[in-house]
Design an enzyme around this catalytic site. Structure first.
Site, PDB file in Angstrom:
ATOM      1  N   HIS A 105      77.171  31.072 -21.470  1.00 33.56           N
ATOM      2  CA  HIS A 105      77.263  30.354 -22.737  1.00 33.56           C
ATOM      3  C   HIS A 105      78.307  31.066 -23.580  1.00 33.56           C
ATOM      4  CE1 HIS A 105      76.198  28.443 -26.523  1.00 33.56           C
ATOM      5  NE2 HIS A 105      75.482  27.579 -25.835  1.00 33.56           N
ATOM      6  N   ASP A 133      70.499  24.405 -20.459  1.00 31.98           N
ATOM      7  CA  ASP A 133      70.554  23.290 -19.524  1.00 31.98           C
ATOM      8  C   ASP A 133      69.833  23.586 -18.210  1.00 31.98           C
ATOM      9  OD1 ASP A 133      72.282  21.650 -21.168  1.00 31.98           O
ATOM     10  OD2 ASP A 133      73.822  23.151 -20.750  1.00 31.98           O
TER      11      ASP A 133
END
Lengths: 380, 380
Positions: free
Chosen positions: B265, B316
């Site tokens: 991320h 996710d």
């Protein structure tokens, strides 16, 4: 922010260089605008919208055969799936055409031959299709809302002539065709304006061309962006209806601390080179149609704003009187901006995807200091 | 660039603070996420999606009456104009639900009671409406494409329970309702992620809430953003179908220089706090349904990626196995992200408009040096 390396940008990212680009050159001090290095004055004087599209998408001027091919492809793409047309019919007749355009472009993806492709070549094909389809959507919806029969496209016409045919139901005069063509050339691209930036931010998640262009359309609508040309005309119309003195009217708006749309630009500190052409077009069209008032009114306001506020007219200011003199409804001014800007949006999406990185800045947190205690609901 | 004051930002605006915001606090080093200062772990453990919406839109936790009122309003807004529903019917059955959502939100503006209002209070009302309508759109389209009868909303149910009712045609179990509710809380906001940024860029032209949210939906779809949860499941599914060893399969993908979705991320350099909750949910749901395989597979991949690539699972990764175990189709994973993120998008649009400035960065021109000569077509 905990990161030590974060950089605070000025509000609205003013003066921040967010990307490199080889599409549009702007010198805000000298009033220069160029597509792929070619001055906008040369393009407005000598080019066509088709040639400008080719230039934007392929980074060079086309040969005679190449521009003829592109014209043929644009003609072939003048078709619209029935389901999309049915969606246009479902829109209320008083819907804003900019909103209708957002639906149409969103939906056109379903019926795109390259639906599943997001590569460079597929996106050039989508650019061609969307250029044809956006113009058709604007014309179709305008006729639907006026209960006029739809006009079939003519693939043999230029993009501008076909658009005016589908809008008005008759072939335009060469003067009107050329005037619109120049307007489309002038509006085709403008570097990282807000709608183009919205399109690039959307495309950079590896979403798709249609999603990116839909974002661009949504942003263009705003009165701080494309919507300004409509706002300019509302003022001209009010002055006209009241039989008022243009300068007195604008002075009154300023006294009420209102902003006058069509003046000033974040990037240009001198005359917006697009305004130079549009001023000339507004004057010429007004005189040739025997309706010089819209130009005269605009010109008085421009001179006043320049001497009193040191603000220059921007691209939106003279497009208002130009489009009105061309017989175009005021709520189509911004859609016609989109009819042109699709060429630039598509070029930017393609450029973004050729060397992509997710566009994801940070925010500086200025809310209640972490950690704020979670108080259970029975104790609130 | 001619301006002397321009600042070059890193690619993708990484590390650039584009705005101040009081909505979302992130500490990427410590793995902290908080809405309005309240830690996401507290909200996931104790709050509801309705309460989280109130918090995001009003900057404080609601009283019991206030959250009941919001629940009632969300219930009342579970209605959709027939024309928008007819547009959903016009979409092909194999259309991507994310594309259908873009059309629906674009169109909902026509039928919005606050169509002409763009002030703070009107935009809070639009946030409530869109939160109800986006969930309904996802459920309606899923049933339309499966030729199942549409299910009427139940205004007495929570947002999560009503969504599952309209999607599946039966009231969810308390476990399923709570699992979805936690997932919606976890996905509600994440500062200037790409879709939120696209929404703010659009709103900042003073366009409208529906246009801004449409931009957000377009950006969320991309596999570098919300689309990643679908991509994670495609990998789990391939492993499952092939009966392959999860680690061996992922090792194979890495050997082909493929990126593994759901890992890493830009903002977090430690564990994404949302992943902590989703891992737990994936494990618990799998065990309670007697289908522990999806979690086990995911967990092996996570451990391998952490030891081999030093990459942490992000939001996710475990949402894929969680949603699948809840019986949700893979191409609804990203739409469900939107069902949640509408709350954060709307909060950001409202914040943007409360202290607006057009978001318009610059590009550094790297194309052919100006002026490139315009060569007439007969000499090309």
């Amino acid at each position: 922010m905990s990161s030590l390396t974060a950089t605070h940008a000025p509000k609205g990212l003013e003066g921040i260089i967010a990307t490199t680009s080889s599409i549009c050159y702007i010198d805000g001090e000298q009033g220069v605008l160029a597509y792929r290095g070619i001055d906008i004055h040369d393009l407005a004087d000598h080019s066509t919208f088709e040639e400008t599209c080719y230039l934007l998408w392929n980074a060079r001027l086309p040969s005679r055969d190449e521009v003829r091919d592109l014209g043929r492809q644009l003609g072939q793409e003048r078709k619209m799936d029935k389901a999309v047309l049915d969606m246009l019919r479902l829109a209320p007749k008083n819907a804003l055409p900019m909103d209708v355009l957002r639906i149409a472009v969103s939906a056109l993806r379903f019926f795109d031959a390259d639906e599943k492709n997001n590569d460079h070549a597929a996106n050039v094909r989508k650019a061609i299709r969307l250029t044809s389809q956006i113009a058709m959507t604007v014309a179709y919806f305008d006729r639907l809302r006026k209960n006029k029969p739809l006009v079939d496209p003519d693939p043999s016409l230029s993009h501008s002539a076909n658009f005016l045919l589908m809008l008005n139901g008759e072939r335009p005069s060469p003067t009107a065709e050329r005037a619109l063509d120049i307007a489309l050339i002038l509006h085709a691209d403008h570097e990282l304006n807000a709608s183009t930036f919205a399109a690039r931010v959307t495309a950079a998640t590896l979403s798709d061309m249609h999603a990116a262009i839909t974002s661009g359309i949504g942003a263009l609508k705003g009165p701080l962006h494309g919507g300004a040309n409509e706002a300019v005309f509302r003022i001209l119309e009010s002055i006209h209806q009241a039989g008022a003195d243009p300068v007195g009217y604008v002075r009154g708006l300023l006294a009420q601390k209102k902003k006058i749309p069509g003046f000033g630009h974040r990037v240009y500190h001198t005359e917006d080179p697009r305004a130079t052409h549009l001023r000339q077009m507004s004057r010429d069209l007004g005189h040739s149609k025997g309706e010089p008032d819209w130009f005269e009114m605009s010109h008085s306001i421009e001179q006043f704003m320049k001497s009193e506020k040191k603000l220059n007219a921007n691209v939106d200011f003279y497009s208002a009187s130009t489009y009105h003199t061309l017989g175009i409804d005021v709520d189509l001014f911004t859609p016609i901006f989109a009819v042109s800007r699709i060429s630039g949006w598509a070029a930017h999406v393609i450029e973004q995807l050729d060397d992509n990185r997710l566009i994801r800045p940070r925010a500086e947190y200025v809310g209640p200091a972490y950690p704020v205690k979670y108080v259970p609901i029975e104790r609130r």
